[in-house]
Design a protein around this motif. Structure first.
Motif, PDB file in Angstrom:
ATOM      1  N   HIS A   1       0.835  -1.220   0.000  1.00 23.25           N
ATOM      2  CA  HIS A   1       0.000   0.000   0.000  1.00 23.25           C
ATOM      3  C   HIS A   1       0.868   1.269   0.000  1.00 23.25           C
ATOM      4  O   HIS A   1       2.033   1.218  -0.340  1.00 23.25           O
ATOM      5  CB  HIS A   1      -0.999  -0.026   1.165  1.00 23.25           C
TER       6      HIS A   1
ATOM      7  N   GLU B   1      -2.207   0.829   7.893  1.00 18.53           N
ATOM      8  CA  GLU B   1      -1.386  -0.328   7.511  1.00 18.53           C
ATOM      9  C   GLU B   1      -0.183   0.115   6.669  1.00 18.53           C
ATOM     10  O   GLU B   1       0.930  -0.372   6.861  1.00 18.53           O
ATOM     11  CB  GLU B   1      -2.228  -1.335   6.717  1.00 18.53           C
TER      12      GLU B   1
ATOM     13  N   HIS C   1       2.690  -6.772   4.811  1.00 19.45           N
ATOM     14  CA  HIS C   1       1.321  -6.294   5.019  1.00 19.45           C
ATOM     15  C   HIS C   1       0.873  -6.538   6.459  1.00 19.45           C
ATOM     16  O   HIS C   1       1.532  -7.281   7.202  1.00 19.45           O
ATOM     17  CB  HIS C   1       0.343  -7.052   4.089  1.00 19.45           C
ATOM     18  N   MET C   2      -0.266  -5.909   6.817  1.00 26.47           N
ATOM     19  CA  MET C   2      -0.949  -6.173   8.083  1.00 26.47           C
ATOM     20  C   MET C   2      -2.357  -6.645   7.730  1.00 26.47           C
ATOM     21  O   MET C   2      -2.967  -6.133   6.783  1.00 26.47           O
ATOM     22  CB  MET C   2      -1.051  -4.897   8.943  1.00 26.47           C
TER      23      MET C   2
HETATM   24 ZN   LIG Z   1      -2.268  -5.054   2.900  1.00 23.77          ZN
END
Ligand SMILES: [Zn+2]
Length: 242
Positions: A51, A67, A132-133
């Protein structure tokens, strides 16, 4: 020529492992790491912070933490560990932004993904790790998970090594459940021929995971687990080529 190149790479990875041992005694060891880099061709890892910019990813249920920001923090810490171990880190982004792509006009997210794919393919790395989260409708779910593309044998091996370390050093200790590495259909995993993993570092929908993921000490610990798994994977890959 292939054999010679791989031997150089193997030496580079062996040197990186040595650098970890050194780092365990004296964090950093910049002079030794510099000496290792001069003596070998360094392995290369693309570090992708998921992101960014208008695409914040998911948000922390309690803190509202983005995130995209947390991914970037962990990515940079991982990159620092890799560099201090004599492994070159190439980032797909270093700021809070999205990139454009000449072949995609009306879809910012798609353009940004294509840009990342280009970075990976131009770099031709030894490994790709995308950070990522996670978020889930049930707040009870927690823990870190690794994903690979089912057609990518190297990615599967990398993800399995990573998952084992995450289970041992993060998931068990924090009281979450253990996971198995899973296959997933994601652009970042299938856009190149290089071994790639996505790591979902924990659930921003779970209060305990969220509290850990926004903590700089935990971010560093997590990045160190990602670093260790990456070095083990690179070492195994180089040995299997011999
Ligand atoms: Zn993500």
């Amino acid at each position: 020529m292939q054999v010679i190149r791989d031997k150089n790479k193997l030496f580079g990875i062996a040197a990186a492992v040595l650098a970890i041992v050194i780092a365990a005694f004296a964090m950093g060891a910049p002079l030794m790491a510099a000496a290792i880099r001069q003596r070998s061709s360094a392995p290369v890892v693309v570090v992708d912070a998921g992101h960014g910019g208008a695409d914040a990813g998911v948000l922390g249920g309690r803190t509202g933490a983005k995130e995209s920001n947390l991914n970037l923090k962990v990515a940079k810490l991982l990159g620092e560990y890799l560099e201090s171990g004599g492994i070159r880190a190439v980032y797909t982004r270093t700021g809070d932004s999205m990139h454009s792509h000449p072949s995609v006009k009306n879809n910012k997210k798609r353009a940004d993904m294509f840009y990342r794919g280009d970075v990976i393919n131009k770099t031709a790395p030894d490994a790709v790790i995308s950070i990522h989260m996670n978020f889930y409708s049930s707040a009870a779910r927690r823990g870190a998970q690794a994903f690979f593309d089912k057609t990518d044998e190297g990615g599967r091996e990398y993800a399995e090594i990573l998952q084992e370390l995450l289970n041992r050093d993060v998931n068990s200790e924090l009281g979450g459940r253990e996971y198995s590495a899973l296959s997933a259909e994601k652009y970042l995993l299938s856009c190149s021929p290089y071994p790639a993993v996505i790591v979902e570092c924990g659930f921003l929908s779970n209060p305990l995971d969220e509290a850990a993921l926004v903590d700089p000490d935990f971010q560093a610990r997590l990045a160190y687990v990602l670093f260790q798994a990456t070095v083990i994977f690179l070492q195994k890959t180089a040995l299997s080529r011999e």
